[in-house]
Write a protein that holds these residues in place. Structure first.
Motif, PDB file in Angstrom:
ATOM      1  N   LEU A 121      42.351  -0.695 -12.083  1.00 33.42           N
ATOM      2  CA  LEU A 121      43.163  -1.910 -12.147  1.00 33.42           C
ATOM      3  C   LEU A 121      43.930  -2.130 -10.844  1.00 33.42           C
ATOM      4  O   LEU A 121      44.069  -3.264 -10.382  1.00 33.42           O
ATOM      5  N   ARG A 122      44.430  -1.049 -10.257  1.00 27.91           N
ATOM      6  CA  ARG A 122      45.131  -1.182  -8.965  1.00 27.91           C
ATOM      7  C   ARG A 122      44.167  -1.694  -7.894  1.00 27.91           C
ATOM      8  O   ARG A 122      44.512  -2.567  -7.095  1.00 27.91           O
ATOM      9  N   GLY A 123      42.948  -1.171  -7.901  1.00 30.37           N
ATOM     10  CA  GLY A 123      41.958  -1.615  -6.930  1.00 30.37           C
ATOM     11  C   GLY A 123      41.572  -3.065  -7.113  1.00 30.37           C
ATOM     12  O   GLY A 123      41.408  -3.812  -6.140  1.00 30.37           O
ATOM     13  N   ILE A 124      41.447  -3.481  -8.368  1.00 25.70           N
ATOM     14  CA  ILE A 124      41.082  -4.867  -8.660  1.00 25.70           C
ATOM     15  C   ILE A 124      42.207  -5.819  -8.259  1.00 25.70           C
ATOM     16  O   ILE A 124      41.954  -6.912  -7.736  1.00 25.70           O
ATOM     17  N   PRO A 176      30.987 -19.114  -6.780  1.00 29.29           N
ATOM     18  CA  PRO A 176      30.112 -18.858  -7.933  1.00 29.29           C
ATOM     19  C   PRO A 176      28.631 -19.047  -7.621  1.00 29.29           C
ATOM     20  O   PRO A 176      27.790 -18.266  -8.083  1.00 29.29           O
ATOM     21  N   LYS A 177      28.284 -20.062  -6.821  1.00 34.86           N
ATOM     22  CA  LYS A 177      26.870 -20.309  -6.539  1.00 34.86           C
ATOM     23  C   LYS A 177      26.258 -19.164  -5.727  1.00 34.86           C
ATOM     24  O   LYS A 177      25.091 -18.805  -5.910  1.00 34.86           O
ATOM     25  N   HIS A 178      27.060 -18.562  -4.844  1.00 35.92           N
ATOM     26  CA  HIS A 178      26.576 -17.428  -4.068  1.00 35.92           C
ATOM     27  C   HIS A 178      26.364 -16.205  -4.953  1.00 35.92           C
ATOM     28  O   HIS A 178      25.421 -15.434  -4.750  1.00 35.92           O
ATOM     29  N   LYS A 205      37.117 -14.640  -8.648  1.00 38.93           N
ATOM     30  CA  LYS A 205      38.487 -14.926  -9.053  1.00 38.93           C
ATOM     31  C   LYS A 205      39.422 -14.993  -7.854  1.00 38.93           C
ATOM     32  O   LYS A 205      40.335 -15.832  -7.797  1.00 38.93           O
ATOM     33  N   ASN A 206      39.187 -14.113  -6.876  1.00 39.47           N
ATOM     34  CA  ASN A 206      40.032 -14.087  -5.681  1.00 39.47           C
ATOM     35  C   ASN A 206      39.577 -15.080  -4.617  1.00 39.47           C
ATOM     36  O   ASN A 206      40.085 -15.071  -3.488  1.00 39.47           O
ATOM     37  N   MET A 241      32.540  -6.511  -9.967  1.00 40.78           N
ATOM     38  CA  MET A 241      32.982  -6.776  -8.602  1.00 40.78           C
ATOM     39  C   MET A 241      32.746  -8.239  -8.230  1.00 40.78           C
ATOM     40  O   MET A 241      33.603  -8.877  -7.603  1.00 40.78           O
ATOM     41  N   GLY A 242      31.601  -8.784  -8.632  1.00 41.04           N
ATOM     42  CA  GLY A 242      31.311 -10.183  -8.352  1.00 41.04           C
ATOM     43  C   GLY A 242      32.327 -11.109  -8.991  1.00 41.04           C
ATOM     44  O   GLY A 242      32.800 -12.068  -8.363  1.00 41.04           O
TER      45      GLY A 242
END
Length: 202
Positions: free
Chosen positions: A148-151, A29-31, A23-24, A17-18
């Motif tokens: 995959l649909r959720g992602i 990234p630092k968080h 990606k979105n 999830m992270g």
């Protein structure tokens, strides 16, 4: 519940999830790195201050290191999986029948294991033993399509959360019987319905 499989599957699901959030561009990234560090610190605090948790976590290293001194829950699972594989080899296409895992297991029960096995402690092996090898393949395809649909809709927090929840359940299903527990099946159904429901454009 002190479930080690639950811990690991949840950890993997949170990491996925992270990465999706990064990606979105929802999460920097630092968080994410800060979150991982805080998660590690929290687990370390619990590990060193709770004897039951530390013992359960420490036992995870036994099958990884190849130790012969496996905890009963590990050794019993391996024996049940061995019997389940024997059942699958005996009836690969049709299986022994839905709900008949326990009845079919006794013929393939490994030497030294004298207990009943109502479940395979692996949803995929269990399904293959009862319904044939194509059943878990279909099950995995359904899981993959939903996740995959959720992602892909990762900008919608509830959709992504539902998909990641299904990912966690499906991973935990490798070492337990999640999808034979009504509460978990209900949770899966609700999450899957939310991810797959049609979205209005605009």
């Amino acid at each position: 519940t002190q479930s080690r499989g639950g811990w690991l599957s949840l950890l993997i699901a949170l990491l996925v999830m992270g990465l999706v959030l990064i990606k979105n561009k929802v999460l920097k990234p630092k968080h994410f790195i800060i979150f991982v560090i805080l998660l590690a610190l929290a687990f370390s605090f619990i590990y060193w201050n709770n004897r039951e948790v530390s013992e359960r976590a420490h036992s995870l290293s036994a099958p990884i290191s190849g130790s012969q001194n496996l905890e009963a829950s590990f050794s019993d699972r391996f024996k049940i999986w061995q019997g389940a594989i024997g059942m699958i080899k005996d009836r690969p296409l049709l299986g022994v029948g839905i709900g008949d895992f326990d009845a079919g297991f006794y013929r393939f029960r490994p030497e030294g294991y004298n207990m009943r096995a109502v479940y395979a402690h692996n949803d995929y092996l269990h399904m293959a033993a009862e319904m044939g090898v194509f059943a878990p393949i279909l099950m995995l395809l359904i899981f993959s399509a939903i996740i995959l649909r959720g992602i892909k809709q990762g900008s919608h927090p509830l959709v992504l959360g539902s998909a990641i929840g299904i990912l966690s359940l499906s991973l935990h299903g490798l070492v337990d019987f999640n999808f034979h527990i009504p509460a978990n099946m209900l949770l899966f159904t609700v999450c899957a319905a939310y991810v797959m429901r049609p979205r209005r454009k605009g």
